[in-house]
Design a protein around this motif. Structure first.
Motif, PDB file in Angstrom:
ATOM      1  N   ILE A 201      -2.464  -0.361  -9.072  1.00 39.57           N
ATOM      2  CA  ILE A 201      -3.185   0.908  -9.132  1.00 39.57           C
ATOM      3  C   ILE A 201      -2.152   2.013  -9.291  1.00 39.57           C
ATOM      4  O   ILE A 201      -1.247   2.165  -8.461  1.00 39.57           O
ATOM      5  CB  ILE A 201      -4.024   1.143  -7.866  1.00 39.57           C
ATOM      6  N   GLY A 202      -2.258   2.772 -10.367  1.00 41.88           N
ATOM      7  CA  GLY A 202      -1.308   3.857 -10.613  1.00 41.88           C
ATOM      8  C   GLY A 202      -1.428   4.960  -9.579  1.00 41.88           C
ATOM      9  O   GLY A 202      -2.507   5.245  -9.051  1.00 41.88           O
ATOM     10  N   ALA A 203      -0.303   5.589  -9.282  1.00 44.28           N
ATOM     11  CA  ALA A 203      -0.268   6.646  -8.269  1.00 44.28           C
ATOM     12  C   ALA A 203      -1.257   7.749  -8.591  1.00 44.28           C
ATOM     13  O   ALA A 203      -1.469   8.110  -9.746  1.00 44.28           O
ATOM     14  CB  ALA A 203       1.143   7.219  -8.168  1.00 44.28           C
ATOM     15  N   GLY A 204      -1.869   8.268  -7.567  1.00 49.83           N
ATOM     16  CA  GLY A 204      -2.794   9.385  -7.714  1.00 49.83           C
ATOM     17  C   GLY A 204      -4.154   9.020  -8.235  1.00 49.83           C
ATOM     18  O   GLY A 204      -4.939   9.907  -8.591  1.00 49.83           O
TER      19      GLY A 204
ATOM     20  N   ALA B 166      -1.322  -7.341  -4.565  1.00 51.41           N
ATOM     21  CA  ALA B 166      -1.694  -6.101  -5.254  1.00 51.41           C
ATOM     22  C   ALA B 166      -0.732  -4.974  -4.867  1.00 51.41           C
ATOM     23  O   ALA B 166      -0.130  -4.991  -3.794  1.00 51.41           O
ATOM     24  CB  ALA B 166      -3.130  -5.726  -4.909  1.00 51.41           C
ATOM     25  N   PHE B 167      -0.620  -4.002  -5.778  1.00 49.43           N
ATOM     26  CA  PHE B 167       0.242  -2.842  -5.538  1.00 49.43           C
ATOM     27  C   PHE B 167      -0.613  -1.600  -5.704  1.00 49.43           C
ATOM     28  O   PHE B 167      -1.161  -1.349  -6.781  1.00 49.43           O
ATOM     29  CB  PHE B 167       1.406  -2.818  -6.522  1.00 49.43           C
ATOM     30  N   ILE B 168      -0.722  -0.829  -4.627  1.00 52.66           N
ATOM     31  CA  ILE B 168      -1.529   0.392  -4.652  1.00 52.66           C
ATOM     32  C   ILE B 168      -0.576   1.572  -4.686  1.00 52.66           C
ATOM     33  O   ILE B 168       0.180   1.806  -3.742  1.00 52.66           O
ATOM     34  CB  ILE B 168      -2.451   0.491  -3.425  1.00 52.66           C
ATOM     35  N   GLY B 169      -0.589   2.310  -5.794  1.00 48.18           N
ATOM     36  CA  GLY B 169       0.324   3.437  -5.939  1.00 48.18           C
ATOM     37  C   GLY B 169       0.038   4.557  -4.956  1.00 48.18           C
ATOM     38  O   GLY B 169      -1.067   4.692  -4.424  1.00 48.18           O
ATOM     39  N   SER B 170       1.032   5.378  -4.737  1.00 48.55           N
ATOM     40  CA  SER B 170       0.928   6.451  -3.747  1.00 48.55           C
ATOM     41  C   SER B 170      -0.201   7.418  -4.068  1.00 48.55           C
ATOM     42  O   SER B 170      -0.536   7.660  -5.231  1.00 48.55           O
ATOM     43  CB  SER B 170       2.250   7.230  -3.692  1.00 48.55           C
ATOM     44  N   ASN B 171      -0.786   7.955  -3.001  1.00 48.77           N
ATOM     45  CA  ASN B 171      -1.812   8.989  -3.092  1.00 48.77           C
ATOM     46  C   ASN B 171      -3.048   8.516  -3.847  1.00 48.77           C
ATOM     47  O   ASN B 171      -3.691   9.288  -4.544  1.00 48.77           O
ATOM     48  CB  ASN B 171      -1.249  10.260  -3.747  1.00 48.77           C
TER      49      ASN B 171
ATOM     50  N   ILE C 161       0.861  -1.183   0.000  1.00 48.68           N
ATOM     51  CA  ILE C 161       0.000   0.000   0.000  1.00 48.68           C
ATOM     52  C   ILE C 161       0.896   1.231   0.000  1.00 48.68           C
ATOM     53  O   ILE C 161       1.634   1.481   0.952  1.00 48.68           O
ATOM     54  CB  ILE C 161      -0.924   0.020   1.229  1.00 48.68           C
ATOM     55  N   GLY C 162       0.838   2.015  -1.066  1.00 45.91           N
ATOM     56  CA  GLY C 162       1.714   3.169  -1.203  1.00 45.91           C
ATOM     57  C   GLY C 162       1.343   4.314  -0.284  1.00 45.91           C
ATOM     58  O   GLY C 162       0.228   4.405   0.231  1.00 45.91           O
TER      59      GLY C 162
END
Length: 450
Positions: free
Chosen positions: A407-410, A387-392, A364-365
């Motif tokens: 999930i791409g950041a932002g 899973a990879f959750i991008g920052s913000n 989790i970013g």
């Protein structure tokens, strides 16, 4: 011990020195009302009955103790300790056993001490009364226990009535007693209010028993165990004593406390072995920590379950319903509420996970939040394994992120994302070459023109 045991707990006092709308005996120590600390110890003794004598603020006390199976008796007038105990006579009518007399504002009496009192009541000399004594650092104005020989108690004398020789005695009266049920109310019925205060003193039953040729005995305990609470300052002092003892126990049982004096436990905190607790960690109620966990500095943990090998903090907050599975990581300024962080999953920075399930190995970013509340209802977010959750990123519940998805950041995610998919929600990046140079020149010219 074969005779059944009943406890009479006196909790009728107004507690005016607390300056509080909360009844004195309901003020907490280690996150639990002090009266319930005492009731827990009584129940651990195997007592058959608990009768709480209530008075001012009775509704508050009754609401807390009745669900626990305790009975109450009402003392409408404050006419002394003997009168208070006598209010339990109807409740205990026909009770054949031993009676402990305890005080709701003396919460740290242990089950072991209660057991010693009852066992002494069944000694070879069959005393009618057993009184619990203690030796404080400063005996001050405490009543003194005058012992004839051995542990035979000849009388209890109030400080104001004591001779210089009696005042020199360091053994003081805690007020706690064990009395045979067959004797208690018969003795109390003979107590009079023929004294300066016009009150019925419980301590008078010692003289009455001795006058009948019966034995009154005394056993001793430490001063901290019978410390009472009448003010906020005394409450804080007793909290400090409780915490000091709990910290020492934690270290004896295999936890490392880097700065013990800065760690604050709740009454029910459970710690495994080889747990490391850094400075300024605070536990609320309902926390279980397994072996090999590291709790870093300035973390607040309440209602959480933390499995082996997990790391929490620094500056993390775990709220009720937080579950950290083995080897998971929660880092700085991360908050979990009613959320499960799977085995090896990580949320290391600036994240809120509420009403969520995070699969094993997920990352989790920084700045990620689960948007779990729409102002009316709580909704759940499910994040799959790996899973990879991008920052913000903001995950708007109800929503599910599949295993291995990225999930791409932002991004603001409002719909489910399939396993191993990429989801990105952000506008195109607009670039204008040289725009910044022109902007600065224009602003400088406007500023110079003023």
């Amino acid at each position: 011990m074969t005779a059944p045991i009943a406890a009479i707990i006196l909790a009728a006092g107004k507690g005016t020195r607390m300056k509080s709308d909360t009844h004195k005996v309901l003020h907490p120590i280690a996150g639990r009302p002090m009266l319930l600390h005492l009731i827990d110890s009584v129940k651990a003794l195997g007592a058959a009955r608990e009768v709480v004598v209530v008075g001012a603020g009775r509704e508050q006390v009754e609401a807390v103790v009745t669900p626990l199976g305790a009975e109450t008796a009402h003392q409408a007038e404050q006419l002394g300790t003997g009168h208070a105990v006598l209010q339990a006579k109807t409740a205990l009518a026909g009770f054949e056993g031993d009676v402990l007399i305890l005080y709701g504002d003396v919460p740290l009496v242990t089950t072991a001490t209660m057991r010693r009192m009852v066992e002494r009541l069944h000694g070879p000399d069959s005393p009618a009364v057993v009184v619990l004594g203690f030796r404080p650092a400063d005996p001050g104005a405490y009543g003194r226990l005058i012992v004839a020989s051995g542990d035979r108690l000849s009388k209890i004398v109030e400080y104001k009535d004591a001779s210089p020789e009696e005042r020199a005695v360091t053994l003081c009266n805690s007020g706690l007693m064990a009395v045979r049920g067959a004797d208690l109310f018969a003795l109390l019925d003979r107590v009079t209010s023929d004294n300066a205060a016009g009150e019925y003193y419980l301590t008078d039953i010692v003289g009455l028993a001795n006058g009948d040729g019966r034995v009154a005995a005394v056993i001793e305990t430490g001063a901290t165990e019978v410390a009472g609470v009448n003010s906020r300052g005394e409450l804080a002092a007793l909290e400090a004593e409780w915490q000091q003892a709990r910290r020492a126990r934690a270290m004896v049982e295999g936890a490392t406390l880097i700065a013990p004096e800065t760690v604050w436990f709740a009454h029910d905190t459970v710690l495994g072995r080889d747990v490391t607790i850094e400075p300024n960690v605070v536990f609320g109620p309902g926390v279980t920590v397994a072996d090999g966990v590291t709790l870093r500095a300035f973390s607040h943990i309440e209602g959480a379950t933390i499995a082996s090998g997990a790391t929490v903090g620094p500056f993390a907050r775990l709220r009720p319903g937080a579950v950290l599975e083995a080897d998971s990581h929660v880092g700085n300024f991360v908050e979990l509420k009613n959320a499960v962080l799977g085995k090896g999953a990580k949320a290391n920075h600036l994240t809120y996970l509420g009403d969520a399930s995070v699969g094993a190995g997920a990352n989790i970013g920084a700045g990620t939040i689960t948007c779990n509340y729409n102002g009316f209802l709580k909704r759940k977010t499910v994040i799959g394994e790996g899973a990879f959750i991008g920052s913000n990123s903001a995950l708007v519940a109800p929503v599910a992120i599949g295993d291995g998805a990225i999930i791409g950041a932002g991004s603001v995610i409002t719909r489910d994302v399939e396993p191993d998919a990429l989801a990105v929600t952000r506008p195109e990046t607009l670039k204008k070459q040289g725009w910044a140079t022109t902007f600065r020149a224009t602003m400088k010219a406007r500023k110079a023109a003023k």
